[in-house]
Design an enzyme around this catalytic site. Structure first.
Site, PDB file in Angstrom:
ATOM      1  N   ARG A 231       1.190  -1.197   0.015  1.00 38.70           N
ATOM      2  CA  ARG A 231       0.179   0.490   0.318  1.00 38.70           C
ATOM      3  C   ARG A 231       0.755   1.268   0.460  1.00 38.70           C
ATOM      4  O   ARG A 231       2.253   1.301   0.648  1.00 38.70           O
ATOM      5  CB  ARG A 231      -0.903  -0.293   1.261  1.00 38.70           C
ATOM      6  CG  ARG A 231      -1.778  -0.783   1.258  1.00 38.70           C
ATOM      7  CD  ARG A 231      -3.198  -0.508   0.039  1.00 38.70           C
ATOM      8  NE  ARG A 231      -3.920  -1.434   0.637  1.00 38.70           N
ATOM      9  CZ  ARG A 231      -4.476  -2.076  -0.914  1.00 38.70           C
ATOM     10  NH1 ARG A 231      -4.028  -2.345  -1.575  1.00 38.70           N
ATOM     11  NH2 ARG A 231      -6.011  -2.912  -0.672  1.00 38.70           N
ATOM     12  N   GLU A 260      -3.744   7.743  -3.346  1.00 38.97           N
ATOM     13  CA  GLU A 260      -4.209   6.929  -5.262  1.00 38.97           C
ATOM     14  C   GLU A 260      -5.446   8.485  -5.780  1.00 38.97           C
ATOM     15  O   GLU A 260      -6.233   8.480  -4.850  1.00 38.97           O
ATOM     16  CB  GLU A 260      -4.420   5.519  -5.088  1.00 38.97           C
ATOM     17  CG  GLU A 260      -3.254   5.030  -4.942  1.00 38.97           C
ATOM     18  CD  GLU A 260      -2.664   3.102  -4.806  1.00 38.97           C
ATOM     19  OE1 GLU A 260      -4.087   3.127  -5.201  1.00 38.97           O
ATOM     20  OE2 GLU A 260      -1.987   3.031  -4.317  1.00 38.97           O
ATOM     21  N   HIS A 278      -1.486   0.684  -9.433  1.00 38.79           N
ATOM     22  CA  HIS A 278      -2.241   0.024  -9.623  1.00 38.79           C
ATOM     23  C   HIS A 278      -2.700  -1.451 -10.089  1.00 38.79           C
ATOM     24  O   HIS A 278      -4.023  -1.738  -9.756  1.00 38.79           O
ATOM     25  CB  HIS A 278      -3.275   0.337  -7.593  1.00 38.79           C
ATOM     26  CG  HIS A 278      -3.832  -0.370  -7.015  1.00 38.79           C
ATOM     27  ND1 HIS A 278      -3.732   0.493  -5.825  1.00 38.79           N
ATOM     28  CD2 HIS A 278      -3.665  -1.586  -6.550  1.00 38.79           C
ATOM     29  CE1 HIS A 278      -4.104  -0.516  -4.409  1.00 38.79           C
ATOM     30  NE2 HIS A 278      -3.894  -1.093  -5.303  1.00 38.79           N
TER      31      HIS A 278
HETATM   32  C1  GLV Z   1      -4.775  -4.927  -4.121  1.00 36.53           C
HETATM   33  O1  GLV Z   1      -4.526  -4.147  -3.735  1.00 36.53           O
HETATM   34  C2  GLV Z   1      -5.824  -5.824  -2.865  1.00 36.53           C
HETATM   35  O2  GLV Z   1      -5.355  -5.519  -1.522  1.00 36.53           O
HETATM   36  O3  GLV Z   1      -5.802  -6.247  -3.524  1.00 36.53           O
END
Ligand code: GLV
Length: 312
Positions: A231, A260, A278
């Site tokens: 993250r 983001e 992402h």
């Molecule tokens: C994506 O970022 C997830 O946590 O699945």
């Protein structure tokens, strides 16, 4: 018949699965709901299928008194206040396992991209700046014989590590409970000091927020590459921009960001930074499996059964 809110467009096969038993309210434009709309549309719902950009906190849960389950289409669930849900008797589920391989594959895509300057070369060609082959042109870093340091030795971190031998790399892990007895486990500091590629796969928690800060970056080798598929806030972006500017590390590959879809403008100036929007779990196969798992969690709970993949 219960009522279910789905905050994003989902494949019709999965939609039909939920709609066979329940009344579905699905958001069809693929943008995040405004806070106001989210609260309004969730108010009369029994089930919620959400994504990582949906903030589900006590305030939202209070707006939905009948809610029994929040099924997150993501393995990470830092967007959900799990204790607040628990307090209100709301089950929270995530989508582990089904995205492990896709995310591990993409981690390697980013490791290779930053080590071998893939995105930079692509930009150079598109800019019409390639003048021809040369012996010392755009030299990268070889992975063979190097150490891969994994911070976050969960399913994804381990799947990434399992592919390290293919590239002749030795994987080590940051110590935590799950690595007890593993001879490859070491303290975070030791890992930072000794690794050539450092890959982040830890959940975002108060303990891991800004885990990679100025101090951590200053410990890394000047030749080290930092990769983040966890993250955004696990890395202090301001500190990363500073470290890159001071050439304290050799490069970074990022799939996630602190705010983001905003990307720190300082990151855009470095050619040795690979930026992905992402995409860790973004394969057709995996996204379908994630959506289906979230739907099955909702169906189970609304039928009075145990969820398949509860967050505990
Ligand atoms: C994506 O970022 C997830 O946590 O699945």
């Amino acid at each position: 018949m219960a009522r279910v809110l789905i905050t994003r467009r989902i494949p019709s096969s999965v939609l039909n699965l939920v709609a066979a038993d329940h009344t579905v309210d699905v958001c069809t434009d693929d943008a995040p709901l405004s806070r106001e709309d989210f609260k309004r549309r969730v108010a009369d719902k029994d089930g919620l299928i959400a994504v990582a950009t949906d903030r589900v906190d006590g305030d939202l849960l209070d707006a939905a008194p009948a809610l029994k389950i929040v099924a997150n289409i993501a393995v990470g669930y830092d967007n959900i206040d799990v204790p607040a849900a628990r307090q209100r008797g709301v089950v929270v589920t995530n989508t582990p396992d089904v995205l492990t391989e896709a995310t591990a594959e993409f981690t390697w895509a980013l490791i290779l991209a930053v080590a071998r300057r893939v995105a930079e070369g692509d930009r150079l060609i598109r800019a019409g700046a390639w003048t021809g082959w040369a012996l010392d042109f755009m030299l990268g870093t070889e992975l063979r014989g190097k150490q891969l340091g994994i911070i976050g030795a969960g399913r994804i971190g381990r799947a990434v590590a399992s592919k390290a031998p293919v590239f002749g790399m030795k994987a080590v892990f940051a110590k935590r409970k799950s690595t007890a007895g593993d001879p490859r486990a070491m303290s975070v500091d030791e890992l930072l000091i000794s690794s050539d590629v450092i890959s982040l796969h830890t959940p975002l928690t108060p303990d891991t927020r800004h885990l990679i800060d100025r101090r951590a970056l200053a410990r890394m080798k000047r030749t080290a590459l930092l990769v983040n598929l966890a993250r955004g806030p696990v890395v202090d972006e301001e500190a990363l921009v500073w470290a890159l500017g001071e050439r304290l590390i050799a490069g970074a590959a990022l799939d996630v960001y602190e705010k983001e879809p905003h990307v720190h403008p300082g990151l855009l100036q470095f050619d040795n930074v690979v930026l992905a929007p992402h995409l860790g779990s973004a394969t057709r196969e995996t996204r379908t499996a994630m959506i289906e798992l979230a739907a099955r969690n909702v169906l189970a709970v609304l039928a009075g059964n145990e969820p398949l993949t509860p967050v505990r």
